[in-house]
Scaffold this motif. Structure first.
Motif, short mmCIF file in Angstrom:
data_model
loop_
_atom_site.label_atom_id
_atom_site.label_comp_id
_atom_site.label_asym_id
_atom_site.label_seq_id
_atom_site.Cartn_x
_atom_site.Cartn_y
_atom_site.Cartn_z
N LEU A 20 0.68 -1.22 0.15
CA LEU A 20 -0.03 -0.10 0.14
C LEU A 20 0.88 1.20 -0.04
N ARG A 21 1.87 1.15 1.00
CA ARG A 21 2.95 2.27 0.76
C ARG A 21 3.30 2.76 -0.75
N ARG A 22 3.96 1.46 -1.42
CA ARG A 22 4.28 1.78 -2.61
C ARG A 22 3.14 2.37 -3.67
N GLN A 23 2.13 1.79 -3.57
CA GLN A 23 0.97 2.08 -4.28
C GLN A 23 0.85 3.68 -4.32
N LYS A 24 1.01 4.12 -3.13
CA LYS A 24 0.76 5.61 -2.79
C LYS A 24 1.94 6.51 -3.21
N GLY A 25 2.86 5.82 -3.53
CA GLY A 25 4.18 6.38 -4.02
C GLY A 25 5.13 7.06 -2.71
N LEU A 26 4.81 6.49 -1.42
CA LEU A 26 5.80 7.11 -0.36
C LEU A 26 6.86 5.94 -0.08
#
Length: 74
Positions: A20-26
């Motif tokens: 989820l973090r990667r999906q948000k680009g964080l």
């Protein structure tokens, strides 16, 4: 046997947070700042090394812009 099950739960949860973090680009650092947690703590969660508290689950969910229960949906 119980310890192995608990470790597996932590790993699956951590993988979900990372996804989820990667999906948000964080980055881990930006998520950690948004949660008011340490970057190394976020890394430990993502690797399944931390038995994360309910409060921190809510902090992470809020920083990702979702409800806590969504962190458990695979």
């Amino acid at each position: 046997m119980r310890e192995r099950r608990e470790t597996e739960i932590q790993k699956r949860f951590g993988e979900r947070v990372r996804e989820l973090r990667r999906q948000k680009g964080l980055s881990q650092e930006s998520l950690a700042l948004a949660c008011d947690l340490d970057r190394t703590y976020i890394g430990g969660v993502e690797r399944g090394e931390r038995n994360i508290s309910l409060i921190n689950i809510y902090k992470i969910a809020e920083a990702l812009g979702m409800k806590a229960k969504e962190l458990f949906d695979a």
